[in-house]
Design a protein around this motif. Sequence first.
Motif, PDB file in Angstrom:
ATOM      1  N   ARG A  30       5.322  -8.587  -7.424  1.00 40.31           N
ATOM      2  CA  ARG A  30       4.546  -9.532  -6.617  1.00 40.31           C
ATOM      3  C   ARG A  30       5.259 -10.867  -6.494  1.00 40.31           C
ATOM      4  NH1 ARG A  30       0.509  -9.520  -9.530  1.00 40.31           N
ATOM      5  NH2 ARG A  30      -0.706  -7.876  -8.540  1.00 40.31           N
ATOM      6  N   ARG A  34       6.408 -12.712  -3.082  1.00 41.38           N
ATOM      7  CA  ARG A  34       6.074 -14.103  -2.748  1.00 41.38           C
ATOM      8  C   ARG A  34       7.331 -14.879  -2.366  1.00 41.38           C
ATOM      9  NH1 ARG A  34       2.135 -14.274  -7.810  1.00 41.38           N
ATOM     10  NH2 ARG A  34       0.121 -13.942  -6.783  1.00 41.38           N
ATOM     11  N   VAL A 315      -4.783  -8.934   5.523  1.00 43.77           N
ATOM     12  CA  VAL A 315      -5.548  -9.029   4.275  1.00 43.77           C
ATOM     13  C   VAL A 315      -7.030  -8.775   4.553  1.00 43.77           C
ATOM     14  CG1 VAL A 315      -6.287 -10.588   2.430  1.00 43.77           C
ATOM     15  CG2 VAL A 315      -3.886 -10.550   3.141  1.00 43.77           C
ATOM     16  N   ASN A 319      -9.215  -5.572   3.182  1.00 41.97           N
ATOM     17  CA  ASN A 319     -10.375  -5.828   2.329  1.00 41.97           C
ATOM     18  C   ASN A 319     -11.632  -5.161   2.900  1.00 41.97           C
ATOM     19  OD1 ASN A 319     -11.742  -7.484   0.114  1.00 41.97           O
ATOM     20  ND2 ASN A 319     -12.840  -8.203   1.932  1.00 41.97           N
ATOM     21  N   PRO A 564      -1.803  -3.068  -1.631  1.00 44.55           N
ATOM     22  CA  PRO A 564      -2.544  -4.177  -2.254  1.00 44.55           C
ATOM     23  C   PRO A 564      -1.625  -5.212  -2.889  1.00 44.55           C
ATOM     24  CG  PRO A 564      -3.541  -2.075  -2.828  1.00 44.55           C
ATOM     25  CD  PRO A 564      -2.225  -1.762  -2.170  1.00 44.55           C
ATOM     26  N   LEU A 565      -0.542  -4.766  -3.495  1.00 41.65           N
ATOM     27  CA  LEU A 565       0.408  -5.684  -4.121  1.00 41.65           C
ATOM     28  C   LEU A 565       1.064  -6.583  -3.082  1.00 41.65           C
ATOM     29  CD1 LEU A 565       1.583  -6.078  -7.054  1.00 41.65           C
ATOM     30  CD2 LEU A 565       3.500  -4.663  -6.304  1.00 41.65           C
ATOM     31  N   LEU A 567      -0.074  -7.326  -0.012  1.00 41.88           N
ATOM     32  CA  LEU A 567      -1.058  -8.211   0.602  1.00 41.88           C
ATOM     33  C   LEU A 567      -1.454  -9.341  -0.339  1.00 41.88           C
ATOM     34  CD1 LEU A 567      -3.267  -5.521   2.354  1.00 41.88           C
ATOM     35  CD2 LEU A 567      -1.682  -7.104   3.449  1.00 41.88           C
ATOM     36  N   ASP A 568      -1.524  -9.073  -1.624  1.00 46.85           N
ATOM     37  CA  ASP A 568      -1.846 -10.127  -2.583  1.00 46.85           C
ATOM     38  C   ASP A 568      -0.774 -11.210  -2.590  1.00 46.85           C
ATOM     39  OD1 ASP A 568      -3.600 -11.147  -4.724  1.00 46.85           O
ATOM     40  OD2 ASP A 568      -1.856 -10.796  -5.999  1.00 46.85           O
ATOM     41  N   ALA A 569       0.478 -10.819  -2.341  1.00 41.85           N
ATOM     42  CA  ALA A 569       1.568 -11.795  -2.315  1.00 41.85           C
ATOM     43  C   ALA A 569       1.479 -12.742  -1.125  1.00 41.85           C
ATOM     44  CB  ALA A 569       2.923 -11.071  -2.293  1.00 41.85           C
ATOM     45  N   GLU A 571      -0.982 -14.608  -0.496  1.00 40.00           N
ATOM     46  CA  GLU A 571      -1.665 -15.806  -0.985  1.00 40.00           C
ATOM     47  C   GLU A 571      -2.842 -16.244  -0.108  1.00 40.00           C
ATOM     48  OE1 GLU A 571      -1.077 -17.937  -3.824  1.00 40.00           O
ATOM     49  OE2 GLU A 571      -0.081 -16.115  -4.494  1.00 40.00           O
ATOM     50  N   ARG A 573      -6.326 -17.060   0.309  1.00 43.86           N
ATOM     51  CA  ARG A 573      -7.441 -17.393  -0.569  1.00 43.86           C
ATOM     52  C   ARG A 573      -8.366 -18.385   0.155  1.00 43.86           C
ATOM     53  NH1 ARG A 573      -4.314 -14.332  -2.712  1.00 43.86           N
ATOM     54  NH2 ARG A 573      -3.472 -14.378  -4.838  1.00 43.86           N
TER      55      ARG A 573
END
Length: 604
Positions: A30, A34, A315, A319, A564-565, A567-569, A571, A573
């Motif tokens: 991750r 990023r 993202v 989700n 998922p990994l 997409l989490d990168a 950021e 939020r």
Amino acid sequence: MTITENSSNVPPRTVCKPLPRDADRGVEVRDALRQVVFGDQLSLHRRVRDLITGLPGRPGSSLTALEKAETAPGLLRAAIRGLGVGASEVSADTQLRGALCDWSQIAAPQLLLILTGHFDLALGAIRHLGNGSPYQERCLSDLEDASVLGVLMLTELGGTNGANQQTTATYDPETDGFWLTSPRITAVKFMPNVASERMPKTVVVTARLIVGAADEGVLPFLLRLRTATGLAEGVELAALPDTDAPMDHATIRFRRAWVPRDALLGGDWARLDAQGRFECDLPVRRRWHRAIGVLDNGRLDLANAAIASARAALVGLHNYAGQRRPSQTVMIDRDSVQQDLVDGVAATVAVGALGRMIRDMRTKPESADDPSQVLWSMLAKPLLSDTAAAVLTTCRRRAAAQGALKINHFTDWIHNIEAIITAEGENRIMAVTAGRSTAVTTLRLPDTPADLPWYVRMLIERERRLAREVATGVSDPASDALGPESAAVELATATGERLAATALIIESRNAADPRASELIESIAAAYALDRIKCRAPWFLAERKIADVAGDLRRYRRVVLDHLPLILDAFEIRGLGGPVFSGDYVGSWQEYTRWHDDTFQDAPV
């Protein structure tokens, strides 16, 4: 991913395997992802993200387009206060300005629409072409805290026209200033966002300088268009009908609007002497191109902002798809949805890595005198914004009814993308100009390896053949270009796709973690092979074409295994909207206030 080359013409055998999923290794992968997305600027992006998502007064969907546009200056002032620096510092800082544009497009789309005009086109013009006079310093002071907004007035009703613009700025020795005039209807400035009576505006007007009987070419002039007392004398304005993006567009006619001699923005190469004689170090036709260099940063900022919102949309869709169960199958388990997500992720990560690398290059001191920087931006804007438009449209459609609602952001992002595609040079015109440049195929990213994978070499081969078609005017057998402009567009696109795939190869080689390196190169392969599949007629004679479909399918599965990994990168939020919540049904339940105790089970 392992690629084994051989000396024969047999396609290389490609082996790809899923990466381990344990949490400890996931952190390292991750972090590498990023790095691909944000480079060394992750902490800056997090700070700007938290600032923009926390801005008070972000409007809902109940406002008209004009009312929403009129909220943007307040958001800009709040953002500047939150950053703790003045607007001039933001304008001069490529990374800060870029991060502000990226996260405004994601979390406050109406704010993005005024940023490049203010920072790149107005402040940037004064910063690069100003002379420090009291008039210009007063304009700068107004722009510094965004109490006045900066706008560029370039396009005319008859077209952008470049060095052939019709608006005139005639020097008057008696008043020691210039009279701005629209000599005919096709000369009126068309669509700058200056219609609102509530927002003071200072504008940079491009006009043909007339000194005596001499036409000195097109140069920029600084005009305090709207102040607290109203429009400047000699200016007529008509508000234009709404577009989908919330902007106060207008058309403007100049009827001898006066500006002082220091309104001329000519840097150290175009000036009036004490006797009112015009001096310039450049030929007439080159003056326009030198003056309009302020567009360059704006193009790059808009390109990166566009792709940032495409990342956010992916993202949100992922989700939502993980929760939506229209039948016995959860939406995310449908392979058609998976393929849309995987292809969207591969495209946004690839072209986004290219846009980020160009932004990083722009921060180098030597870039200020590098003429290729203009070409980089002209390639990036069509590639990134067109890719974003395609990904956003797919996400909005897959999200169906949820995607149609403004609360879930997709439609606002799409409307902004349409504005981005037009602003700072319409995409097709950008691609034509870039594709006609003899330097376009010479562009190379720093640290480009000599041993590029076979699929990137296939992209290079198509680029080479297109370059030959553009240079000679002889159509390639695989080309369906109608003429030289169409071929130039294809060449610019081919160069951009080659550079985007190469950007990820560079990142994969630079990744310290071998698992991250494999995943990043798998994303590169998924992107490049998809581009090859879409350009299949160019490769029918290639023996490797037989491997494209199978390898594309395998690399898509690698990306899917780590979706998922990845997409989490990104950021993403702090975004509201049910599709970004952990329980989209619960979000709508809160919205309606129809709680469980008011429902009764239907009889079985």
